[in-house]
Design a protein around this motif. Structure first.
Motif, PDB file in Angstrom:
ATOM      1  N   THR A 186       0.837  -1.202   0.000  1.00 42.71           N
ATOM      2  CA  THR A 186       0.000   0.000   0.000  1.00 42.71           C
ATOM      3  C   THR A 186       0.871   1.250   0.000  1.00 42.71           C
ATOM      4  OG1 THR A 186      -1.690  -1.174   1.278  1.00 42.71           O
ATOM      5  CG2 THR A 186      -1.855   1.214   1.201  1.00 42.71           C
TER       6      THR A 186
ATOM      7  N   LYS B 219       1.038   5.372   0.816  1.00 44.90           N
ATOM      8  CA  LYS B 219       0.401   6.396   1.643  1.00 44.90           C
ATOM      9  C   LYS B 219       0.546   7.722   0.911  1.00 44.90           C
ATOM     10  CE  LYS B 219       0.159   7.912   6.464  1.00 44.90           C
ATOM     11  NZ  LYS B 219       0.822   7.832   7.783  1.00 44.90           N
TER      12      LYS B 219
ATOM     13  N   TYR C 290      -4.776   6.041   1.399  1.00 44.57           N
ATOM     14  CA  TYR C 290      -4.072   4.820   1.007  1.00 44.57           C
ATOM     15  C   TYR C 290      -4.431   4.429  -0.423  1.00 44.57           C
ATOM     16  CZ  TYR C 290      -2.751   4.373   5.880  1.00 44.57           C
ATOM     17  OH  TYR C 290      -2.206   4.608   7.122  1.00 44.57           O
ATOM     18  N   TYR C 291      -3.392   4.119  -1.202  1.00 48.99           N
ATOM     19  CA  TYR C 291      -3.554   3.696  -2.588  1.00 48.99           C
ATOM     20  C   TYR C 291      -2.929   2.313  -2.762  1.00 48.99           C
ATOM     21  CZ  TYR C 291      -4.899   8.473  -3.755  1.00 48.99           C
ATOM     22  OH  TYR C 291      -5.550   9.670  -3.813  1.00 48.99           O
ATOM     23  N   PRO C 292      -3.561   1.458  -3.556  1.00 47.25           N
ATOM     24  CA  PRO C 292      -3.037   0.098  -3.717  1.00 47.25           C
ATOM     25  C   PRO C 292      -1.716   0.061  -4.477  1.00 47.25           C
ATOM     26  CG  PRO C 292      -4.852   0.481  -5.222  1.00 47.25           C
ATOM     27  CD  PRO C 292      -4.801   1.674  -4.307  1.00 47.25           C
ATOM     28  N   HIS C 293      -0.801  -0.735  -3.969  1.00 49.83           N
ATOM     29  CA  HIS C 293       0.489  -0.954  -4.629  1.00 49.83           C
ATOM     30  C   HIS C 293       0.358  -2.215  -5.481  1.00 49.83           C
ATOM     31  CE1 HIS C 293       5.160  -1.326  -4.135  1.00 49.83           C
ATOM     32  NE2 HIS C 293       4.762  -1.250  -5.375  1.00 49.83           N
TER      33      HIS C 293
ATOM     34  N   ASP D  57      -9.590   1.430  -5.199  1.00 51.55           N
ATOM     35  CA  ASP D  57      -9.992   0.112  -4.699  1.00 51.55           C
ATOM     36  C   ASP D  57     -10.870  -0.639  -5.694  1.00 51.55           C
ATOM     37  OD1 ASP D  57      -8.630   0.302  -2.261  1.00 51.55           O
ATOM     38  OD2 ASP D  57     -10.245   1.489  -1.394  1.00 51.55           O
TER      39      ASP D  57
ATOM     40  N   HIS E 112      -7.275  -2.549  -7.086  1.00 48.33           N
ATOM     41  CA  HIS E 112      -7.053  -3.153  -5.772  1.00 48.33           C
ATOM     42  C   HIS E 112      -5.924  -4.173  -5.840  1.00 48.33           C
ATOM     43  CE1 HIS E 112      -8.096  -3.524  -1.646  1.00 48.33           C
ATOM     44  NE2 HIS E 112      -8.466  -4.788  -1.715  1.00 48.33           N
ATOM     45  N   LYS E 113      -5.464  -4.624  -4.698  1.00 43.11           N
ATOM     46  CA  LYS E 113      -4.247  -5.428  -4.587  1.00 43.11           C
ATOM     47  C   LYS E 113      -4.486  -6.925  -4.757  1.00 43.11           C
ATOM     48  CE  LYS E 113      -4.737  -5.107   0.446  1.00 43.11           C
ATOM     49  NZ  LYS E 113      -4.113  -4.666   1.685  1.00 43.11           N
TER      50      LYS E 113
END
Length: 204
Positions: free
Chosen positions: A99, A101, A142-145, A190, A194-195
């Motif tokens: 994630t 930041k 928070y952003y998905p990695h 998301d 999403h991850k």
């Protein structure tokens, strides 16, 4: 980093389309390099430091110069943008696996470069977009990695489409494609990005 330095040179020479194109290539190259280093297991402390310097140079300084230095307000906003990138890099670790930041710098740079190409370097619109990107990078959401090249097939096709557009399509179409890609990540992190792939890596 080399492309970022060339982009800076083009900005000083008042060739903003060329500078923006190099930033879009850097956006795609950044993803590919990350995937290669993980698969080849060549990560190192010195490499991580060099990567941060490359990110700061390309997605910080080079992107900020797209705003122009024709007046004090543009120059001030460019300085604020560079400072925001610096703070963003300091908070790179979110403490949550896979994630980010704050909005990742490459996506903010992609938005600015695409906007510059679509508006032919309109400084007012660029300044508005840069202000929004600063807020997104600083809001600590928070952003998905989600590594696109290690994820679902449709995401790989999105990446491949970006590569094809950058090298084979008119700049206006390329800019629109990359802008939609980046905005989808910013507003629907998301729902679309999403991850899922990261969970597979954890399982491995």
């Amino acid at each position: 980093m080399i492309l970022g330095l060339f982009s800076i040179f083009c900005s000083f020479c008042k060739k903003s389309p060329c500078a923006s194109w190099m930033l879009l290539v850097s956006f795609l190259l950044d993803m590919a390099i990350g995937t290669m280093t993980r698969h080849l297991n060549i990560c190192s402390t010195s490499g991580a430091k060099l990567n941060d310097f490359a990110v700061f140079t390309t997605f910080g300084l080079a992107s900020a110069l797209l705003l122009g230095m024709d007046g004090p307000l543009n120059g001030f906003l460019a300085i604020i943008y560079v400072l925001a990138i610096s703070v963003r890099l300091c908070f790179y670790s979110a403490g949550v696996p896979f994630t980010y930041k704050g909005l990742p710098c490459p996506y903010a740079s992609c938005v600015l470069a695409s906007t510059s190409l679509l508006t032919k370097g309109n400084t007012f619109i660029l300044s508005c977009m840069a202000s929004f990107m600063i807020l997104f990078m600083m809001d600590q959401s928070y952003y998905p990695h989600d590594e696109i090249l290690e994820s679902e097939n449709w995401k790989k096709m999105v990446y491949l489409g970006g590569v094809i557009m950058v090298f084979l399509s008119p700049l206006s179409l390329t800019a629109f494609y990359c802008l939609m890609w980046s905005l989808s990540y910013i507003f629907f992190p998301d729902a679309l990005w999403h991850k899922a792939a990261c969970l597979k890596l954890q399982h491995r």
